[in-house]
Motif scaffolding. Structure first.
Motif, PDB file in Angstrom:
ATOM      1  N   SER A 270      37.836   9.427 -81.113  1.00  0.00           N
ATOM      2  CA  SER A 270      37.981  10.879 -81.020  1.00  0.00           C
ATOM      3  C   SER A 270      39.379  11.330 -81.411  1.00  0.00           C
ATOM      4  N   TYR A 271      39.470  12.597 -81.828  1.00  0.00           N
ATOM      5  CA  TYR A 271      40.721  13.215 -82.254  1.00  0.00           C
ATOM      6  C   TYR A 271      40.865  14.569 -81.557  1.00  0.00           C
ATOM      7  N   THR A 272      42.107  15.018 -81.426  1.00  0.00           N
ATOM      8  CA  THR A 272      42.342  16.408 -81.058  1.00  0.00           C
ATOM      9  C   THR A 272      42.420  17.227 -82.344  1.00  0.00           C
ATOM     10  N   VAL A 273      42.060  18.497 -82.257  1.00  0.00           N
ATOM     11  CA  VAL A 273      42.090  19.396 -83.415  1.00  0.00           C
ATOM     12  C   VAL A 273      43.094  20.502 -83.144  1.00  0.00           C
ATOM     13  N   ALA A 274      44.078  20.651 -84.030  1.00  0.00           N
ATOM     14  CA  ALA A 274      45.032  21.761 -83.942  1.00  0.00           C
ATOM     15  C   ALA A 274      44.609  22.843 -84.928  1.00  0.00           C
ATOM     16  N   PHE A 275      44.857  24.097 -84.549  1.00  0.00           N
ATOM     17  CA  PHE A 275      44.405  25.226 -85.358  1.00  0.00           C
ATOM     18  C   PHE A 275      45.569  26.125 -85.762  1.00  0.00           C
ATOM     19  N   GLU A 276      45.357  26.852 -86.853  1.00  0.00           N
ATOM     20  CA  GLU A 276      46.324  27.858 -87.296  1.00  0.00           C
ATOM     21  C   GLU A 276      46.302  29.036 -86.326  1.00  0.00           C
ATOM     22  N   GLY A 277      47.472  29.449 -85.849  1.00  0.00           N
ATOM     23  CA  GLY A 277      47.566  30.698 -85.102  1.00  0.00           C
ATOM     24  C   GLY A 277      47.462  30.624 -83.604  1.00  0.00           C
ATOM     25  N   ILE A 278      46.988  29.492 -83.054  1.00  0.00           N
ATOM     26  CA  ILE A 278      46.895  29.378 -81.598  1.00  0.00           C
ATOM     27  C   ILE A 278      47.363  27.989 -81.161  1.00  0.00           C
ATOM     28  N   GLU A 279      47.762  27.887 -79.891  1.00  0.00           N
ATOM     29  CA  GLU A 279      48.215  26.609 -79.362  1.00  0.00           C
ATOM     30  C   GLU A 279      47.077  25.782 -78.777  1.00  0.00           C
ATOM     31  N   ALA A 280      46.023  26.424 -78.315  1.00  0.00           N
ATOM     32  CA  ALA A 280      44.894  25.706 -77.720  1.00  0.00           C
ATOM     33  C   ALA A 280      44.284  24.749 -78.732  1.00  0.00           C
ATOM     34  N   GLN A 281      43.787  23.624 -78.237  1.00  0.00           N
ATOM     35  CA  GLN A 281      43.229  22.597 -79.111  1.00  0.00           C
ATOM     36  C   GLN A 281      41.806  22.243 -78.695  1.00  0.00           C
ATOM     37  N   ALA A 282      41.082  21.652 -79.627  1.00  0.00           N
ATOM     38  CA  ALA A 282      39.711  21.210 -79.380  1.00  0.00           C
ATOM     39  C   ALA A 282      39.631  19.704 -79.576  1.00  0.00           C
ATOM     40  N   MET A 283      38.436  19.166 -79.423  1.00  0.00           N
ATOM     41  CA  MET A 283      38.202  17.743 -79.645  1.00  0.00           C
ATOM     42  C   MET A 283      37.173  17.567 -80.765  1.00  0.00           C
ATOM     43  N   ILE A 284      37.274  16.452 -81.465  1.00  0.00           N
ATOM     44  CA  ILE A 284      36.310  16.126 -82.509  1.00  0.00           C
ATOM     45  C   ILE A 284      36.104  14.620 -82.524  1.00  0.00           C
ATOM     46  N   THR A 285      34.876  14.199 -82.755  1.00  0.00           N
ATOM     47  CA  THR A 285      34.585  12.770 -82.794  1.00  0.00           C
ATOM     48  C   THR A 285      34.974  12.207 -84.158  1.00  0.00           C
ATOM     49  N   LYS A 286      35.182  10.903 -84.211  1.00  0.00           N
ATOM     50  CA  LYS A 286      35.512  10.233 -85.472  1.00  0.00           C
ATOM     51  C   LYS A 286      34.380  10.420 -86.477  1.00  0.00           C
TER      52      LYS A 286
ATOM     53  N   HIS B  81      32.006  18.100 -81.171  1.00  0.00           N
ATOM     54  CA  HIS B  81      32.043  17.260 -79.971  1.00  0.00           C
ATOM     55  C   HIS B  81      31.007  17.852 -79.020  1.00  0.00           C
ATOM     56  N   ARG B  82      30.559  17.095 -78.047  1.00  0.00           N
ATOM     57  CA  ARG B  82      29.541  17.630 -77.134  1.00  0.00           C
ATOM     58  C   ARG B  82      30.016  18.888 -76.409  1.00  0.00           C
ATOM     59  N   SER B  83      31.356  19.070 -76.311  1.00  0.00           N
ATOM     60  CA  SER B  83      31.903  20.220 -75.577  1.00  0.00           C
ATOM     61  C   SER B  83      32.574  21.254 -76.471  1.00  0.00           C
ATOM     62  N   PHE B  84      32.489  21.084 -77.800  1.00  0.00           N
ATOM     63  CA  PHE B  84      33.227  21.985 -78.686  1.00  0.00           C
ATOM     64  C   PHE B  84      32.430  22.351 -79.940  1.00  0.00           C
ATOM     65  N   ILE B  85      32.612  23.603 -80.362  1.00  0.00           N
ATOM     66  CA  ILE B  85      32.220  24.083 -81.695  1.00  0.00           C
ATOM     67  C   ILE B  85      33.494  24.584 -82.358  1.00  0.00           C
ATOM     68  N   ILE B  86      33.753  24.183 -83.606  1.00  0.00           N
ATOM     69  CA  ILE B  86      34.979  24.613 -84.275  1.00  0.00           C
ATOM     70  C   ILE B  86      34.675  25.340 -85.579  1.00  0.00           C
ATOM     71  N   ASN B  87      35.580  26.235 -85.958  1.00  0.00           N
ATOM     72  CA  ASN B  87      35.531  26.917 -87.253  1.00  0.00           C
ATOM     73  C   ASN B  87      36.466  26.154 -88.190  1.00  0.00           C
ATOM     74  N   ILE B  88      35.912  25.517 -89.208  1.00  0.00           N
ATOM     75  CA  ILE B  88      36.709  24.614 -90.052  1.00  0.00           C
ATOM     76  C   ILE B  88      37.799  25.340 -90.834  1.00  0.00           C
ATOM     77  N   HIS B  89      37.656  26.659 -91.006  1.00  0.00           N
ATOM     78  CA  HIS B  89      38.657  27.390 -91.791  1.00  0.00           C
ATOM     79  C   HIS B  89      40.001  27.515 -91.083  1.00  0.00           C
TER      80      HIS B  89
END
Length: 233
Positions: A206-222, A186-194
């Motif tokens: 757009s979607y929200t991204v949930a991650f293993e181990g933390i509660e904070a979330q990111a954004m990702i475009t369709k 997303h223009r405001s996010f870089i994510i580690n796919i693992h």
């Protein structure tokens, strides 16, 4: 310590691999199996750095295992040990570490593994992000970065243990994170796919991204979700 998985459907060849590798320093055999299907299950639940595999095996081949590793961007090197030279070109396309023809000498295999150990040691140094903050320099293992968020004039780096702020832009950080694990989602996010656990629809594109181990979330475009489904997952 290099963690290794072994698979060959011939017991005599598997025994040879075990005998050679068990005598080496700085290596650990995590699993050793006659079944490529069993090796696949082990890869999903165990952490290994290297898979040594025969190519032609019943049902699931060593080449297919390597293709899974490559397409899912797993950080696992592959050495093919095979009696068939016909896959050499395809192996090059999968970026395997080595292609060893049977019968082979002990030195041929150990030299290849030692070369990988040296390569990993160099990569460990390169696999760090150095952040200057006033009088301090923070050193972050890139593999520990879960995602990065840009907000206002600063970027927040979320890791397994904490959060660090930097005035580096996402474009600058993206240049430092050239590993295949990281994508600009997303223009405001870089994510580690693992670390991705799931995507949840947020808006039309757009979607929200949930991650293993933390509660904070990111954004990702369709568009990026479609890209990940095609090339990673």
């Amino acid at each position: 310590m290099l963690k290794i998985g072994l698979v060959d459907d011939r017991m005599i060849d598997l025994d040879k691999l075990n005998a050679i590798i068990s005598g080496m320093e700085n290596v650990e055999i995590v699993f050793s199996t006659l079944s490529a299907e069993e090796a696949y299950e082990q890869i999903k639940k165990e952490t290994i750095d290297l898979l040594i595999a025969d190519i032609e095996m019943p049902n699931l081949s060593g080449y297919e295992l390597a293709d899974i590793i490559h397409s899912h961007a797993l950080s696992i090197a592959v050495i093919f040990v095979t009696a068939n030279s016909g896959y050499a070109v395809h192996a090059f396309e999968l970026n395997v570490h080595d292609y060893i023809m049977k019968p082979y000498s002990k030195d041929r295999l150990t030299t290849s593994i030692e070369r990988l150990l040296e390569k990993n040691q160099s990569a460990e140094i390169a696999g760090r992000l150095y952040l200057k903050q006033k009088n301090d320099i923070h050193i972050i293992q890139k593999k520990d970065i879960i995602f990065i968020e840009r907000s206002g004039r600063s970027s927040t780096i979320h890791t397994k243990k904490d959060q660090l702020k930097t005035y580096l832009t996402l474009n600058e950080l993206e240049g430092e994170l050239r590993e295949r694990d990281f994508i600009r989602s997303h223009r405001s996010f870089i994510i580690n796919i693992h670390y991705v656990k799931n995507f949840s629809l947020y808006a039309k594109n757009s979607y929200t991204v949930a991650f293993e181990g933390i509660e904070a979330q990111a954004m990702i475009t369709k568009e990026k979700v479609d890209f990940l489904q095609e090339y990673y997952f």
